[in-house]
Design a protein around this motif. Structure first.
Motif, mmCIF file in Angstrom:
data_model
loop_
_atom_site.group_PDB
_atom_site.id
_atom_site.type_symbol
_atom_site.label_atom_id
_atom_site.label_comp_id
_atom_site.label_asym_id
_atom_site.label_seq_id
_atom_site.Cartn_x
_atom_site.Cartn_y
_atom_site.Cartn_z
ATOM 1 N N ARG A 103 4.792 19.373 -8.298
ATOM 2 C CA ARG A 103 6.054 19.551 -7.590
ATOM 3 C C ARG A 103 6.021 20.790 -6.707
ATOM 4 N NH1 ARG A 103 10.979 18.390 -11.352
ATOM 5 N NH2 ARG A 103 10.571 16.218 -10.979
ATOM 6 N N GLY A 104 5.234 21.777 -7.080
ATOM 7 C CA GLY A 104 5.136 23.009 -6.310
ATOM 8 C C GLY A 104 4.359 22.859 -5.020
ATOM 9 N N ILE A 105 3.636 21.781 -4.860
ATOM 10 C CA ILE A 105 2.849 21.561 -3.651
ATOM 11 C C ILE A 105 3.713 20.773 -2.670
ATOM 12 C CG2 ILE A 105 0.717 20.615 -2.715
ATOM 13 C CD1 ILE A 105 -0.389 20.828 -5.624
ATOM 14 N N LYS A 106 4.305 21.470 -1.740
ATOM 15 C CA LYS A 106 5.274 20.866 -0.824
ATOM 16 C C LYS A 106 4.633 19.844 0.130
ATOM 17 C CE LYS A 106 8.727 24.533 -0.854
ATOM 18 N NZ LYS A 106 8.565 24.942 -2.149
ATOM 19 N N SER A 107 3.362 20.000 0.392
ATOM 20 C CA SER A 107 2.706 19.066 1.305
ATOM 21 C C SER A 107 2.669 17.651 0.743
ATOM 22 C CB SER A 107 1.275 19.528 1.592
ATOM 23 O OG SER A 107 1.310 20.788 2.216
ATOM 24 N N TYR A 108 2.585 17.545 -0.583
ATOM 25 C CA TYR A 108 2.602 16.215 -1.184
ATOM 26 C C TYR A 108 3.984 15.572 -1.058
ATOM 27 C CZ TYR A 108 -2.082 16.738 -3.088
ATOM 28 O OH TYR A 108 -3.429 16.890 -3.234
ATOM 29 N N ARG A 109 5.015 16.384 -0.889
ATOM 30 C CA ARG A 109 6.343 15.827 -0.640
ATOM 31 C C ARG A 109 6.378 15.117 0.711
ATOM 32 N NH1 ARG A 109 10.428 20.591 -2.622
ATOM 33 N NH2 ARG A 109 9.709 20.655 -4.762
ATOM 34 N N TYR A 110 5.647 15.643 1.674
ATOM 35 C CA TYR A 110 5.587 14.989 2.974
ATOM 36 C C TYR A 110 4.842 13.659 2.857
ATOM 37 C CZ TYR A 110 5.112 14.233 7.965
ATOM 38 O OH TYR A 110 5.185 13.681 9.218
ATOM 39 N N VAL A 111 3.783 13.633 2.066
ATOM 40 C CA VAL A 111 3.061 12.381 1.832
ATOM 41 C C VAL A 111 4.011 11.369 1.187
ATOM 42 C CG1 VAL A 111 1.118 11.315 0.610
ATOM 43 C CG2 VAL A 111 0.847 13.578 1.628
ATOM 44 N N LEU A 112 4.822 11.845 0.242
ATOM 45 C CA LEU A 112 5.814 10.993 -0.394
ATOM 46 C C LEU A 112 6.820 10.479 0.637
ATOM 47 C CD1 LEU A 112 7.262 11.158 -3.781
ATOM 48 C CD2 LEU A 112 8.945 11.486 -2.013
ATOM 49 N N ALA A 113 7.276 11.346 1.529
ATOM 50 C CA ALA A 113 8.232 10.938 2.564
ATOM 51 C C ALA A 113 7.609 9.927 3.525
ATOM 52 C CB ALA A 113 8.725 12.158 3.331
ATOM 53 N N SER A 130 2.934 11.163 -10.711
ATOM 54 C CA SER A 130 2.289 12.470 -10.851
ATOM 55 C C SER A 130 3.321 13.591 -10.909
ATOM 56 C CB SER A 130 1.340 12.722 -9.682
ATOM 57 O OG SER A 130 0.305 11.783 -9.681
ATOM 58 N N MET A 131 4.404 13.459 -10.148
ATOM 59 C CA MET A 131 5.449 14.483 -10.157
ATOM 60 C C MET A 131 6.227 14.497 -11.471
ATOM 61 S SD MET A 131 6.940 14.170 -6.307
ATOM 62 C CE MET A 131 7.637 15.786 -6.039
ATOM 63 N N LEU A 132 6.330 13.353 -12.123
ATOM 64 C CA LEU A 132 7.105 13.253 -13.354
ATOM 65 C C LEU A 132 6.279 13.469 -14.608
ATOM 66 C CD1 LEU A 132 9.305 10.159 -12.460
ATOM 67 C CD2 LEU A 132 9.928 12.579 -12.319
ATOM 68 N N ARG A 133 4.990 13.482 -14.467
ATOM 69 C CA ARG A 133 4.090 13.590 -15.610
ATOM 70 C C ARG A 133 4.162 14.979 -16.226
ATOM 71 N NH1 ARG A 133 -1.700 10.952 -16.147
ATOM 72 N NH2 ARG A 133 -1.864 11.295 -18.373
ATOM 73 N N LEU A 136 0.820 -1.211 0.000
ATOM 74 C CA LEU A 136 0.000 0.000 0.000
ATOM 75 C C LEU A 136 0.858 1.267 0.000
ATOM 76 C CD1 LEU A 136 -2.737 -1.202 2.485
ATOM 77 C CD2 LEU A 136 -3.102 -0.591 0.078
ATOM 78 N N CYS A 137 1.916 1.260 0.785
ATOM 79 C CA CYS A 137 2.817 2.427 0.802
ATOM 80 C C CYS A 137 3.531 2.561 -0.535
ATOM 81 C CB CYS A 137 3.822 2.303 1.944
ATOM 82 S SG CYS A 137 3.103 2.548 3.570
ATOM 83 N N ALA A 138 3.913 1.442 -1.142
ATOM 84 C CA ALA A 138 4.563 1.479 -2.455
ATOM 85 C C ALA A 138 3.617 2.019 -3.522
ATOM 86 C CB ALA A 138 5.066 0.093 -2.834
ATOM 87 N N ALA A 139 2.356 1.626 -3.475
ATOM 88 C CA ALA A 139 1.379 2.129 -4.439
ATOM 89 C C ALA A 139 1.174 3.632 -4.269
ATOM 90 C CB ALA A 139 0.047 1.389 -4.269
ATOM 91 N N SER A 140 1.105 4.097 -3.031
ATOM 92 C CA SER A 140 0.957 5.527 -2.765
ATOM 93 C C SER A 140 2.179 6.286 -3.276
ATOM 94 C CB SER A 140 0.769 5.765 -1.268
ATOM 95 O OG SER A 140 0.690 7.144 -0.985
ATOM 96 N N LEU A 141 3.362 5.778 -2.982
ATOM 97 C CA LEU A 141 4.592 6.419 -3.433
ATOM 98 C C LEU A 141 4.662 6.449 -4.960
ATOM 99 C CD1 LEU A 141 7.681 7.145 -2.174
ATOM 100 C CD2 LEU A 141 8.123 5.166 -3.586
ATOM 101 N N ALA A 142 4.325 5.338 -5.604
ATOM 102 C CA ALA A 142 4.373 5.268 -7.063
ATOM 103 C C ALA A 142 3.424 6.285 -7.694
ATOM 104 C CB ALA A 142 4.028 3.856 -7.531
ATOM 105 N N LEU A 143 2.240 6.419 -7.150
ATOM 106 C CA LEU A 143 1.274 7.373 -7.687
ATOM 107 C C LEU A 143 1.792 8.806 -7.562
ATOM 108 C CD1 LEU A 143 -1.507 7.764 -8.954
ATOM 109 C CD2 LEU A 143 -2.427 7.948 -6.653
ATOM 110 N N ILE A 144 2.400 9.124 -6.439
ATOM 111 C CA ILE A 144 2.926 10.474 -6.253
ATOM 112 C C ILE A 144 4.102 10.730 -7.191
ATOM 113 C CG2 ILE A 144 4.101 12.005 -4.615
ATOM 114 C CD1 ILE A 144 2.375 10.708 -2.434
ATOM 115 N N VAL A 145 5.013 9.774 -7.302
ATOM 116 C CA VAL A 145 6.176 9.951 -8.172
ATOM 117 C C VAL A 145 5.745 10.075 -9.624
ATOM 118 C CG1 VAL A 145 8.251 8.788 -9.051
ATOM 119 C CG2 VAL A 145 7.811 8.882 -6.601
#
Length: 159
Positions: free
Chosen positions: A43-53, A32-35, A21-30
């Motif tokens: 990438r400008g939304i820093k709060s999503y970086r915390y979700v990624l962390a 989205s960041m690379l799209r 589940l954590c891998a799926a969440s991380l993959a979706l965020i990454v």
């Protein structure tokens, strides 16, 4: 003894599920960041970086715990004797559960705020909700793990 075996197997299954589940969440965020078109906005939304962390922390902790859980499930004994592993399980599960919970709260919170402020970021908001939902499921499995590890490690000892 059968209930002890069931708890050990449940712990292993929940550790694997948390990892996925954590891998799926991380993959979706990454992804989205690379799209392309939403790359700079996401990438400008820093709060999503915390979700990624938080997702990365859940993955790392699960990867550390997985070999010990597998050994415990197969051999029905701890890989390292003594109190270190039970105490590590007890406190580690709780710390990671709180880390995942804070990532979930921040992920949902920023998604709600973005939805209220700006409708043009719909794709980002949807992915933020989905990633936070996956992280919520990961937190739920980790929360169940905190209960199982505290009951399976407490054999007349209170820590």
């Amino acid at each position: 003894m059968a209930s002890s075996r069931a708890i050990i197997n449940s712990i292993l299954a929940l550790r694997i599920l948390t990892l996925l589940l954590c891998a799926a969440s991380l993959a979706l965020i990454v992804i989205s960041m690379l799209r392309g078109s939403i790359k700079s906005q996401f990438r400008g939304i820093k709060s999503y970086r915390y979700v990624l962390a938080a997702a990365a922390g859940g993955i790392l902790y699960s990867l550390i715990q997985l070999p010990f859980a597998m050994y415990h499930a197969v051999k029905e004994k701890r890989l390292i004797r003594g109190e270190f592993l039970p105490i590590f399980d007890f406190y580690g599960d709780k710390v990671i559960a709180f880390f995942l919970a804070s990532g979930v709260g921040l992920g949902f919170g920023v998604s709600v705020e973005l939805k209220v402020q700006d409708i043009e970021r719909g794709e980002i908001i949807e992915r933020g909700y989905i990633a936070s939902g996956l992280l919520l499921a990961g937190f739920t499995t980790m929360a169940i793990l905190t209960i199982l590890t505290s009951t399976s490690n407490r054999k007349g000892r209170g820590f």
